[in-house]
Write an enzyme that holds these catalytic residues in place. Structure first.
Site, PDB file in Angstrom:
ATOM      1  N   ASP A 259      -7.983   4.095  -4.357  1.00  0.00           N
ATOM      2  CA  ASP A 259      -7.593   3.998  -2.957  1.00  0.00           C
ATOM      3  C   ASP A 259      -8.058   5.258  -2.229  1.00  0.00           C
ATOM      4  O   ASP A 259      -7.922   6.359  -2.754  1.00  0.00           O
ATOM      5  CB  ASP A 259      -6.067   3.895  -2.853  1.00  0.00           C
TER       6      ASP A 259
ATOM      7  N   ASP B 213      -7.854   2.669   2.963  1.00  0.00           N
ATOM      8  CA  ASP B 213      -6.611   2.366   3.673  1.00  0.00           C
ATOM      9  C   ASP B 213      -6.814   2.467   5.190  1.00  0.00           C
ATOM     10  O   ASP B 213      -7.374   3.450   5.670  1.00  0.00           O
ATOM     11  CB  ASP B 213      -5.544   3.368   3.206  1.00  0.00           C
TER      12      ASP B 213
ATOM     13  N   GLU C  71      -9.555  -1.777   4.411  1.00  0.00           N
ATOM     14  CA  GLU C  71      -8.375  -2.461   4.941  1.00  0.00           C
ATOM     15  C   GLU C  71      -8.418  -2.312   6.458  1.00  0.00           C
ATOM     16  O   GLU C  71      -8.446  -1.198   6.975  1.00  0.00           O
ATOM     17  CB  GLU C  71      -7.093  -1.818   4.393  1.00  0.00           C
TER      18      GLU C  71
ATOM     19  N   HIS D 253       0.335  -5.191  -2.156  1.00  0.00           N
ATOM     20  CA  HIS D 253       1.534  -4.343  -2.173  1.00  0.00           C
ATOM     21  C   HIS D 253       2.276  -4.325  -0.841  1.00  0.00           C
ATOM     22  O   HIS D 253       3.405  -3.838  -0.774  1.00  0.00           O
ATOM     23  CB  HIS D 253       1.142  -2.912  -2.567  1.00  0.00           C
TER      24      HIS D 253
END
Length: 559
Positions: A98, A199, A256, A329
Site C-alpha cells: 500500500d 491510497d 484507489e 477493508h
C-alpha cells in the site's frame, strides 16, 4: 489488447491486523501471514496486496504513517517482512504494498519539523493556511467528520487533513516533497516488491484557490470534494511519478480513486498515458446510498449495478484496464451486501464470485471472502473500533439526537468493521486467529463459517473460488475477451457474453432468491454448448429458455 502479467493475475487483499496472529497479542502480524502462505498458494491466487504495515501510531489502522521505511512494531520487523517477501516469491506469489502519500501521520518527522515555525524547511511539505476571523481557511468537512482544518497553536495557522486530524495532507505542489516520495517508492521497489496500491491517490492535487464547498442537507460543513478529487495537476503528478519511478519496473499499480468516472478512468489507465495500470472506482459500491451517503442505505436495483459495471467494461474495453472487486477493508462483506447471507448464503456467495471473475479486468479477493465471511452485528457501539464509525455515531446520536437503533442498523449494513473482524480459520476459540484477546471481536458465526471446514468440503465456497481462478488461468477469453451485456433491463438477471476470436462464453447470474426464467437472445447463435462452471449440481439441458434457481450462476462455452 496488450498482454501483461497483472492482467492475468488474481489479487488477494490482506488486512494484516485481522488476518493471522502468530504471537498471541491479539493483533495479526507478518509472521501470521507467513504461516498462511501455503493456504494462499492452495487457493491459486497470484498476488498478495498488503494493507499498510508501516510504522504508525494507528489512529486510522495504519493509514497514518509515521515512517515509510519501517515496519509497525505490532506487525513485526523488517526481517520478518523480508522473510515474507522471500516466502511469497519462493511460492510464485507476488507482493503489492500500500502506498499512502496523500497524507502522513502527524507523528512523522516531516510534520514534527513542519509545525515548528513558518520558515522551517519542512513547512511546505504540508498544507498550512491562516484562518479568517477566527474561522478555518475553508468550510470543508473531513471524510471522518468535523472540519478538514486543524488549528495549530505553535504557529497560529491551520493545516489541512481530509481524513483524521492526525493525518495531515502532504503538499504535492512542493517538488522537494514529491522527490522524497519517489525516493521512498524506489527503495521499496529495489527491495523486490511487485507493485503498489495507492491510497486515495486522486486526492493529491488540490485547487490552490481553496474555495468553500457546497453545504448539503443538515451538514455543518461544506463538500470540498470537487476541489481535491481529480484535481488540476493530478495527471501531471502521476505522469511524473511514472517517469521517475514506475517506468523503471515491471509492476502492478492500482489507484484507489473515489469520485472517478469511466471517462476519467481511461485517462488514468490508458496505455499511452503512462500513469497507472488500473483504478479502484467506487460507483458500484455506492449503489443504495441514500441522501446521507452510505449511512442512509436504501434498496438498490440490479439495473443500476449492471449499468455501472458495464459502463466501466465498455469504457475501458480497448484502452485502459479494470479492477474487479465486491469488497475490501473499507466495504461490507460481499455476500451480505449483494447476495443473501441467510437462506441462500452459499449459493449467492458462489454466484457473486462467478459474476465478478468472468468479467474483463483483474479480480481482487478480500481476505475471508473465499470462505464466505459475512457482516457482523455487534450489540454495542463499544465493540466497534473504526474511527469513521465512532465519529459518525457520536455526531448522529450525541450531537444530532438521532435514534441510536437506526444508526446502529446503518453500521450493521455498511460499516467498515464488517470487513475487519478476524479471519475465521477454525472453530476453536477466537476462530483460531489468536491465542490472546483479539483487537476486535470475532464474528460469532465462526463455528459454522471457517477455513478448516471449507477446505475439507470439495463443494465449498473456497473450492469454487479455486476453480474460478484455475478457469481464468486456463482460458485467455476470461482475461482478454470482449464483454457484452445482455438482458440489460432485467431486474433479476445479470447476464453477459465474453468473446475472443471464434470463441464465445455465456455468463448468467440470478440475483434473486426466486426461480427466474432466462431466454437466450436471438442474436446469440451456437451449434453446441459446454458447461464451464455452475454453482448448482444439476445443469439445464437447454439454454434457449430455462429456469434459473435462486442465486444460480452458470457459465457456458458456445461453439
Amino acid at each position: 489488447m496488450e498482454k501483461a502479467w497483472w492482467k492475468e493475475s488474481v489479487v488477494y487483499q490482506i488486512y494484516p491486523r485481522s488476518f493471522m496472529d502468530a504471537n498471541g497479542d491479539g493483533i495479526g502480524d507478518l509472521r501470521g501471514i507467513i504461516s498462511k502462505l501455503d493456504y494462499l498458494k492452495e487457493l491459486g491466487i497470484d498476488v498478495i496486496w498488503l494493507s499498510p504495515v508501516y510504522k504508525s501510531p494507528n489512529d486510522d489502522n495504519g493509514y497514518d504513517i509515521s515512517d515509510y521505511q519501517n515496519i509497525m512494531d505490532e506487525f513485526g520487523t523488517m526481517d520478518d517482512f523480508d522473510e515474507l517477501l522471500q516466502g511469497a516469491h519462493d511460492r510464485g506469489l507476488k507482493i503489492v504494498m500500500d502506498l499512502v502519500v496523500n497524507h502522513s501521520s502527524d507523528e512523522h518527522a516531516w510534520f514534527a519539523e513542519s509545525r515548528k515555525s513558518k520558515d522551517n524547511p519542512y513547512r511546505d511539505y504540508y498544507i498550512w493556511k491562516p484562518g479568517t476571523d477566527g474561522k478555518p481557511p475553508t468550510n470543508w468537512g473531513s471524510v471522518f467528520g468535523g472540519s478538514a482544518w486543524q488549528f495549530d497553536e505553535a504557529t497560529g495557522e491551520y493545516y489541512l487533513h481530509l481524513f483524521s486530524k492526525k493525518q495531515p495532507d502532504l503538499n504535492w505542489e512542493n517538488e522537494k516533497l514529491r522527490q522524497e516520495v519517489y525516493k521512498m517508492m524506489t527503495w521499496w521497489l529495489e527491495k523486490g516488491i511487485d507493485g503498489l496500491r495507492m491510497d486515495v491517490i486522486n486526492f493529491i492535487s488540490k485547487d490552490n484557490n481553496y474555495p468553500d464547498g457546497e453545504i448539503h442537507g443538515d451538514n455543518k460543513y461544506g463538500d470540498g470534494s470537487q476541489y481535491f478529487m481529480n484535481g488540476p495537476r493530478i495527471h501531471e503528478f502521476l505522469q511524473e511519478m511514472n517517469k521517475e519511478v514506475l517506468s523503471n519496473y515491471d509492476v502492478l499499480t492500482v489507484g484507489e480513486m473515489p469520485g472517478v468516472n469511466a471517462e476519467q478512468g481511461k485517462l488514468y489507465t490508458g496505455t499511452e498515458r503512462n500513469e497507472l495500470n488500473m483504478v479502484f472506482q467506487f460507483e458500484h459500491v455506492d449503489v443504495g446510498n441514500g441522501p446521507g451517503g452510505k449511512w442512509t442505505p436504501q434498496p438498490w436495483k440490479l439495473t443500476e449495478l449492471k449499468e455501472i459495471l458495464s459502463k466501466w467494461q465498455y469504457g475501458l474495453a480497448d484502452n485502459g484496464w479494470n479492477s474487479l472487486y465486491w469488497n475490501n477493508h473499507d466495504q461490507p462483506r460481499a455476500v451480505s451486501r449483494f447476495g443473501n447471507d441467510k437462506e441462500h448464503y452459499e449459493k449467492s456467495a458462489k454466484m457473486l464470485a462467478t459474476c465478478l471473475h468472468m468479467m474483463k479486468g483483474t479480480p481482487y479477493i478480500y481476505q475471508g471472502e473465499e470462505i464466505g465471511m459475512t457482516n457482523v452485528a455487534f450489540e454495542s457501539i463499544d465493540d466497534y473500533r473504526d474511527l469513521e464509525i465512532l465519529n459518525m455515531y457520536n455526531e448522529a446520536v450525541n450531537e444530532q439526537g438521532k435514534d441510536p437503533n437506526k444508526v446502529m442498523q446503518a453500521i450493521y449494513e455498511r460499516g467498515r468493521d464488517n470487513a475487519r473482524t478476524p479471519v475465521q480459520w477454525d472453530d476453536t476459540e477466537n476462530a483460531g486467529f489468536t491465542t490472546g484477546t483479539p483487537w476486535i471481536k470475532v464474528n460469532p458465526n465462526y463455528k459454522e463459517i471457517n477455513a478448516e471446514k471449507v477446505l475439507q468440503d470439495p463443494n465449498s465456497i473456497f473450492h469454487y473460488y479455486k476453480k474460478l481462478i484455475q478457469i481464468r488461468k486456463d482460458n485467455e477469453i476470461v482475461v482478454y475477451g470482449e464483454f457484452e451485456l445482455i438482458h440489460e433491463d432485467s431486474e433479476d438477471i445479470f447476464a453477459y457474453t465474453r468473446t475472443l476470436g471464434d470463441e464465445k462464453w455465456l455468463v448468467i447470474c440470478n440475483f434473486k432468491s426466486e426461480v427466474v426464467r432466462f431466454e437466450l437472445p436471438e442474436l446469440i447463435n451456437y451449434q453446441s454448448k459446454e458447461l464451464v462452471i455452475n454453482n448448482y449440481e444439476d445443469t439445464p439441458k437447454e439454454i434457449d429458455l430455462f429456469e434459473l434457481k435462486p442465486y444460480q450462476g452458470i457459465v457456458y462455452k458456445l461453439t
